[in-house]
Design a protein around this motif. Sequence first.
Motif, PDB file in Angstrom:
ATOM      1  N   GLU A  23      41.367 -33.500  25.171  1.00  0.00           N
ATOM      2  CA  GLU A  23      42.592 -32.644  24.507  1.00  0.00           C
ATOM      3  C   GLU A  23      42.829 -33.632  23.282  1.00  0.00           C
ATOM      4  OE1 GLU A  23      45.524 -33.241  27.439  1.00  0.00           O
ATOM      5  OE2 GLU A  23      44.784 -31.819  28.964  1.00  0.00           O
ATOM      6  N   VAL A  24      42.667 -34.676  22.887  1.00  0.00           N
ATOM      7  CA  VAL A  24      43.042 -35.530  21.710  1.00  0.00           C
ATOM      8  C   VAL A  24      41.900 -35.329  20.767  1.00  0.00           C
ATOM      9  CG1 VAL A  24      43.587 -37.606  20.702  1.00  0.00           C
ATOM     10  CG2 VAL A  24      44.441 -36.970  22.929  1.00  0.00           C
ATOM     11  N   VAL A  25      40.811 -35.527  21.084  1.00  0.00           N
ATOM     12  CA  VAL A  25      39.711 -35.319  20.063  1.00  0.00           C
ATOM     13  C   VAL A  25      38.598 -34.172  20.479  1.00  0.00           C
ATOM     14  CG1 VAL A  25      39.862 -37.428  19.035  1.00  0.00           C
ATOM     15  CG2 VAL A  25      38.585 -37.474  20.826  1.00  0.00           C
ATOM     16  N   ASP A  26      37.943 -33.453  19.727  1.00  0.00           N
ATOM     17  CA  ASP A  26      36.915 -32.823  20.228  1.00  0.00           C
ATOM     18  C   ASP A  26      35.720 -33.333  20.500  1.00  0.00           C
ATOM     19  OD1 ASP A  26      38.500 -30.422  19.491  1.00  0.00           O
ATOM     20  OD2 ASP A  26      37.803 -30.516  17.407  1.00  0.00           O
ATOM     21  N   ILE A  27      35.637 -33.638  21.901  1.00  0.00           N
ATOM     22  CA  ILE A  27      34.291 -34.393  22.548  1.00  0.00           C
ATOM     23  C   ILE A  27      33.023 -33.551  22.407  1.00  0.00           C
ATOM     24  CG2 ILE A  27      33.316 -35.332  24.443  1.00  0.00           C
ATOM     25  CD1 ILE A  27      35.759 -36.875  23.601  1.00  0.00           C
ATOM     26  N   THR A  28      32.070 -34.125  21.659  1.00  0.00           N
ATOM     27  CA  THR A  28      30.765 -33.154  21.438  1.00  0.00           C
ATOM     28  C   THR A  28      29.657 -33.842  22.412  1.00  0.00           C
ATOM     29  OG1 THR A  28      29.859 -34.687  19.645  1.00  0.00           O
ATOM     30  CG2 THR A  28      31.595 -32.889  19.082  1.00  0.00           C
ATOM     31  N   GLY A  29      29.759 -34.968  22.917  1.00  0.00           N
ATOM     32  CA  GLY A  29      28.721 -35.491  23.871  1.00  0.00           C
ATOM     33  C   GLY A  29      29.295 -36.339  24.409  1.00  0.00           C
ATOM     34  N   ILE A  30      28.589 -36.693  25.820  1.00  0.00           N
ATOM     35  CA  ILE A  30      28.932 -37.921  26.918  1.00  0.00           C
ATOM     36  C   ILE A  30      27.654 -39.051  26.880  1.00  0.00           C
ATOM     37  CG2 ILE A  30      29.587 -38.084  29.256  1.00  0.00           C
ATOM     38  CD1 ILE A  30      30.317 -34.986  29.198  1.00  0.00           C
ATOM     39  N   VAL A  31      28.221 -40.064  26.938  1.00  0.00           N
ATOM     40  CA  VAL A  31      27.444 -41.156  27.281  1.00  0.00           C
ATOM     41  C   VAL A  31      27.724 -41.932  28.591  1.00  0.00           C
ATOM     42  CG1 VAL A  31      26.428 -43.414  26.479  1.00  0.00           C
ATOM     43  CG2 VAL A  31      27.355 -41.716  25.060  1.00  0.00           C
TER      44      VAL A  31
END
Length: 403
Positions: free
Chosen positions: A344-352
């Motif tokens: 909701e705060v930053v646009d996540i583009t990938g997960i580690v």
Amino acid sequence: MEIVILAVVIALVAIGAISGLVVSSRKKKLPPPPPSAPTVTAPPAEPRVGEEAERPGGEERRTVEDVGLPGSGATATEEPAVVPPAVPEAPAVEVPEPTAGRLVRLRARLSRSQNSLGKGLLTLLSREHLDEDTWEEIEDTLLAADVGVAPTQELVERLRERVRVLGTRTPEELRTLLREELLGLVGTEADRAVHTEGGLEVPGVVMVVGVNGTGKTTTTGKLARVLVADGRSVVLGAADTFRAAAADQLQTWGERVGARTVRGPEGGDPASIAFDAVKEGIAEGADVVLIDTAGRLHTKAGLMDELGKVKRVVEKHGPLDEVLLVLDATTGQNGLVQARVFAEVVDITGIVLTKLDGTAKGGIVVAVQRELGVPVKLVGLGEGADDLAPFEPEAFVDALIGD
């Protein structure tokens, strides 16, 4: 009168003469001293030359060649040489392990923790009669592995249908069936590359975010190794100014692969450091800038707002290429709550996903992708420097099922 004086003088002279004789006779009567050994004083030895010269005791005879001549650099008393202070050697730059096929090489670590899921499913599907109780056990096995409710229900329905059509089930057929369905659940079409292209004059910028204790700084350092192994030049931005050792830790990771670290004072403004890191990356012509941010509790609104500020400041140079959310795989479903707030705060583009080798809940890969709609791009499978691997669905599912 004169005659009287003359008589006195003559008398005095006579008395003196008599006294001298008495003293002289007394001296002659003194006993002689006792005889003693005569002291012989040898005359000084004459110097000898040539063959007759005696060598000093305990010293070897030196030749002319052994004796330095004036002006030849030999001095009677040489001053000790001044040794310059030792300069610490720069740490040797390491050559990271190639990333191609890294997950395949780490498959044994993954299979040790995840194998129970695949073996459990195969054992249940191999039963002669698959009644409702068996299907419930299959569902429970998937839920226990953190696959998630909705994905579990989808998988069970598809397995039911295919087993009914298949009829007889050999172990090899069941393995193939389960592999295909798990691959469909994990997804093979998603773009799992870490994008670091940037623009013509701007490096690719990757920001790493997550809660405390997930291993963001270590992941950032390991990601630098992944990029260097692929031939990219890297600048690191130590924007975690709240944890005292974070900047030192990140700098150590950078030095090992020849990447420079931009850092600021402890407690400084993270957004300012992130901005300077991108600025330095542009000046140096680096390929990628990795920004390590401070761990934030997903329940703290102020910290989360500050993360949004870091993102906005960095984007003054250009768009962010990647925002990677680091999740601890061992936290299971709790990680999904964290992921939801960060998204909701930053646009996540990938997960580690870190510590994936330390949990039997590999289904979190499926659950978190469904929750955020973004792919898992990297997985951590140990504490070694090269234990961060690009996520490969086929290798992951093969580790789940086992041989």
